[in-house]
Design an enzyme around this catalytic site. Sequence first.
Site, PDB file in Angstrom:
ATOM      1  N   ARG A 107       0.868  -1.186   0.000  1.00  0.00           N
ATOM      2  CA  ARG A 107       0.000   0.000   0.000  1.00  0.00           C
ATOM      3  C   ARG A 107       0.904   1.235   0.000  1.00  0.00           C
ATOM      4  O   ARG A 107       1.911   1.284   0.712  1.00  0.00           O
ATOM      5  CB  ARG A 107      -0.912   0.028   1.233  1.00  0.00           C
ATOM      6  CG  ARG A 107      -2.114  -0.911   1.162  1.00  0.00           C
ATOM      7  CD  ARG A 107      -3.127  -0.496   0.094  1.00  0.00           C
ATOM      8  NE  ARG A 107      -4.247  -1.423   0.004  1.00  0.00           N
ATOM      9  CZ  ARG A 107      -4.314  -2.483  -0.790  1.00  0.00           C
ATOM     10  NH1 ARG A 107      -3.300  -2.778  -1.592  1.00  0.00           N
ATOM     11  NH2 ARG A 107      -5.381  -3.253  -0.810  1.00  0.00           N
TER      12      ARG A 107
ATOM     13  N   ASP B 161       4.390  -0.597  -6.990  1.00  0.00           N
ATOM     14  CA  ASP B 161       3.130  -0.932  -7.663  1.00  0.00           C
ATOM     15  C   ASP B 161       1.993  -0.140  -7.036  1.00  0.00           C
ATOM     16  O   ASP B 161       0.856  -0.210  -7.508  1.00  0.00           O
ATOM     17  CB  ASP B 161       2.857  -2.441  -7.541  1.00  0.00           C
ATOM     18  CG  ASP B 161       1.635  -2.857  -8.347  1.00  0.00           C
ATOM     19  OD1 ASP B 161       1.598  -2.530  -9.546  1.00  0.00           O
ATOM     20  OD2 ASP B 161       0.710  -3.476  -7.780  1.00  0.00           O
TER      21      ASP B 161
ATOM     22  N   GLU C 286      -2.419   7.380  -5.154  1.00  0.00           N
ATOM     23  CA  GLU C 286      -2.771   6.690  -6.400  1.00  0.00           C
ATOM     24  C   GLU C 286      -4.243   6.830  -6.770  1.00  0.00           C
ATOM     25  O   GLU C 286      -4.617   6.683  -7.938  1.00  0.00           O
ATOM     26  CB  GLU C 286      -2.399   5.203  -6.319  1.00  0.00           C
ATOM     27  CG  GLU C 286      -3.255   4.393  -5.344  1.00  0.00           C
ATOM     28  CD  GLU C 286      -2.914   2.907  -5.370  1.00  0.00           C
ATOM     29  OE1 GLU C 286      -1.733   2.572  -5.207  1.00  0.00           O
ATOM     30  OE2 GLU C 286      -3.846   2.092  -5.537  1.00  0.00           O
TER      31      GLU C 286
ATOM     32  N   HIS D  37      -0.627  -0.358  -9.783  1.00  0.00           N
ATOM     33  CA  HIS D  37      -1.416  -1.306  -8.968  1.00  0.00           C
ATOM     34  C   HIS D  37      -1.904  -2.483  -9.820  1.00  0.00           C
ATOM     35  O   HIS D  37      -3.100  -2.771  -9.878  1.00  0.00           O
ATOM     36  CB  HIS D  37      -2.604  -0.581  -8.307  1.00  0.00           C
ATOM     37  CG  HIS D  37      -2.996  -1.224  -7.009  1.00  0.00           C
ATOM     38  ND1 HIS D  37      -3.286  -0.512  -5.872  1.00  0.00           N
ATOM     39  CD2 HIS D  37      -3.146  -2.519  -6.660  1.00  0.00           C
ATOM     40  CE1 HIS D  37      -3.597  -1.344  -4.894  1.00  0.00           C
ATOM     41  NE2 HIS D  37      -3.525  -2.577  -5.355  1.00  0.00           N
TER      42      HIS D  37
HETATM   43  P1  NAI Z   1      -1.647 -11.093   5.140  1.00  0.00           P
HETATM   44  O1  NAI Z   1      -2.689 -10.556   6.050  1.00  0.00           O
HETATM   45  O2  NAI Z   1      -1.651 -12.551   4.789  1.00  0.00           O
HETATM   46  O3  NAI Z   1      -0.182 -10.739   5.718  1.00  0.00           O
HETATM   47  C1  NAI Z   1       0.188  -9.500   6.219  1.00  0.00           C
HETATM   48  C2  NAI Z   1       1.296  -9.743   7.244  1.00  0.00           C
HETATM   49  O4  NAI Z   1       1.831  -8.485   7.655  1.00  0.00           O
HETATM   50  C3  NAI Z   1       0.812 -10.460   8.514  1.00  0.00           C
HETATM   51  O5  NAI Z   1       1.600 -11.607   8.758  1.00  0.00           O
HETATM   52  C4  NAI Z   1       0.980  -9.407   9.609  1.00  0.00           C
HETATM   53  O6  NAI Z   1       1.299  -9.974  10.876  1.00  0.00           O
HETATM   54  C5  NAI Z   1       2.141  -8.596   9.040  1.00  0.00           C
HETATM   55  N1  NAI Z   1       2.326  -7.291   9.665  1.00  0.00           N
HETATM   56  C6  NAI Z   1       1.391  -6.471  10.208  1.00  0.00           C
HETATM   57  N2  NAI Z   1       1.988  -5.371  10.708  1.00  0.00           N
HETATM   58  C7  NAI Z   1       3.331  -5.498  10.479  1.00  0.00           C
HETATM   59  C8  NAI Z   1       4.463  -4.699  10.753  1.00  0.00           C
HETATM   60  N3  NAI Z   1       4.354  -3.534  11.390  1.00  0.00           N
HETATM   61  N4  NAI Z   1       5.678  -5.157  10.367  1.00  0.00           N
HETATM   62  C9  NAI Z   1       5.808  -6.334   9.733  1.00  0.00           C
HETATM   63  N5  NAI Z   1       4.756  -7.141   9.442  1.00  0.00           N
HETATM   64  C10 NAI Z   1       3.540  -6.717   9.814  1.00  0.00           C
HETATM   65  O7  NAI Z   1      -1.732 -10.203   3.815  1.00  0.00           O
HETATM   66  P2  NAI Z   1      -1.269 -10.582   2.351  1.00  0.00           P
HETATM   67  O8  NAI Z   1      -2.371 -11.300   1.635  1.00  0.00           O
HETATM   68  O9  NAI Z   1       0.079 -11.199   2.374  1.00  0.00           O
HETATM   69  O10 NAI Z   1      -1.182  -9.116   1.692  1.00  0.00           O
HETATM   70  C11 NAI Z   1      -0.256  -8.158   2.167  1.00  0.00           C
HETATM   71  C12 NAI Z   1      -0.631  -6.801   1.641  1.00  0.00           C
HETATM   72  O11 NAI Z   1      -0.451  -6.766   0.226  1.00  0.00           O
HETATM   73  C13 NAI Z   1      -2.130  -6.427   1.817  1.00  0.00           C
HETATM   74  O12 NAI Z   1      -2.350  -5.841   3.087  1.00  0.00           O
HETATM   75  C14 NAI Z   1      -2.388  -5.454   0.713  1.00  0.00           C
HETATM   76  O13 NAI Z   1      -2.190  -4.153   1.210  1.00  0.00           O
HETATM   77  C15 NAI Z   1      -1.290  -5.768  -0.310  1.00  0.00           C
HETATM   78  N6  NAI Z   1      -1.833  -6.251  -1.592  1.00  0.00           N
HETATM   79  C16 NAI Z   1      -1.452  -5.597  -2.736  1.00  0.00           C
HETATM   80  C17 NAI Z   1      -1.925  -6.033  -3.965  1.00  0.00           C
HETATM   81  C18 NAI Z   1      -1.510  -5.378  -5.252  1.00  0.00           C
HETATM   82  O14 NAI Z   1      -2.125  -5.638  -6.293  1.00  0.00           O
HETATM   83  N7  NAI Z   1      -0.480  -4.549  -5.276  1.00  0.00           N
HETATM   84  C19 NAI Z   1      -2.872  -7.145  -4.055  1.00  0.00           C
HETATM   85  C20 NAI Z   1      -3.147  -7.796  -2.793  1.00  0.00           C
HETATM   86  C21 NAI Z   1      -2.652  -7.334  -1.612  1.00  0.00           C
END
Ligand code: NAI
Length: 334
Positions: free
Chosen positions: A234, A258, A263, A295
């Site tokens: 994000r 990305d 954005e 994105h």
């Molecule tokens: P997820 O919920 O499986 O994993 C997120 C991880 O980040 C969790 O393990 C959590 O404990 C950790 N986390 C939270 N706060 C933290 C911190 N301060 N320091 C380090 N780690 C921390 O989410 P997932 O599916 O892996 O997605 C991650 C992010 O990717 C989403 O939140 C979304 O913003 C982004 N995303 C971007 C996309 C794109 O097209 N560019 C598409 C899908 C998701």
Amino acid sequence: MRVAVFSTKPYDSRFLSEANHEAGHELTFLEPRLTPDTASLAVGCDAVCAFVNDDLGAPVLERLATAGVRMVALRSAGYNHVDLGAARRLGLAVTRVPGYSPYAVAEHCAGLVLALNRRIHRAYNRVREHNFALNGLLGFDLHGRTVGVVGTGKIGVCFIRIMAGFGCRVLATDPYPAREAIEAGATYVPLETLLAESDVVTLHCPLTPETHHLIDESRIAMMREGVMLINTSRGALVDTAAVIRGLMSGRIGHLGLDVYEEEAALFFEDLSDQVLSDDLFTRLVSFPNVLITGHQAFFTEDALRNIAASTIGSLTAYGRDGSTAGIAPDALVH
Ligand code: NAI
């Protein structure tokens, strides 16, 4: 359910219609973004289906609730753009797509790393102009380099596996360490150690009040000279102005994005005949060592099919009496 689908692009209507074939929801595809001005388009609908740059702040949610909407079905994994307190107060159920394809995002992230390192974006343009000189295209072996992964959820773990396959040393940080990350070869360290030791730093944590501007001036100062910074998560995880200063000083040697803080005013639209008024963005694209995609990390056929299936599944599971008991627990935001 009667559903107003905001920010519809041709690919959304295609995949959602296919997934809805048997469920039979009444989907109204709307091109505008959801904003306070467009919320009234949902009058008469039971649910809205929204994407990452739709406005789901309290004023919009209030208008939706007044219009009779009872559910917000997000076509995204992230839900940082929803005022959950307001949704709760208004009795609006909110669902998301928990893990539609972590591979799509992790593979795009790997693409940014490889393209930046080997200057593929520059080489592509050179060869088209019959310029076969190699000066300025020098890269490095990823093998043996240290990659720091911030956030080891579904996408972070996929990315760790890819980088382990390249023979990288992988450091990770996450308040909730994952067994899969360790099994894939990552070593958990504090964020400060990760920043100090990594040649590539990539962000895979969600945007929350705690992670807003996680990468700021002071964290950039902790990084290695010439570090590669990648953000496919994000935009507001990084302080864009500080990153530009990092690029100017050479501390950041490569930047792959990305996502971008501002954005919502740019991405997903063809603005090629307009002058952009966003100074920070135009500055960013002027650097030869910056590669930005709009994105698109999620944008694979597999991901779109899964997003559509999960979204339609949540709409179907929402009870006529307003019960959310049938919705998959990890899809239900509250
Ligand atoms: P997820 O919920 O499986 O994993 C997120 C991880 O980040 C969790 O393990 C959590 O404990 C950790 N986390 C939270 N706060 C933290 C911190 N301060 N320091 C380090 N780690 C921390 O989410 P997932 O599916 O892996 O997605 C991650 C992010 O990717 C989403 O939140 C979304 O913003 C982004 N995303 C971007 C996309 C794109 O097209 N560019 C598409 C899908 C998701």
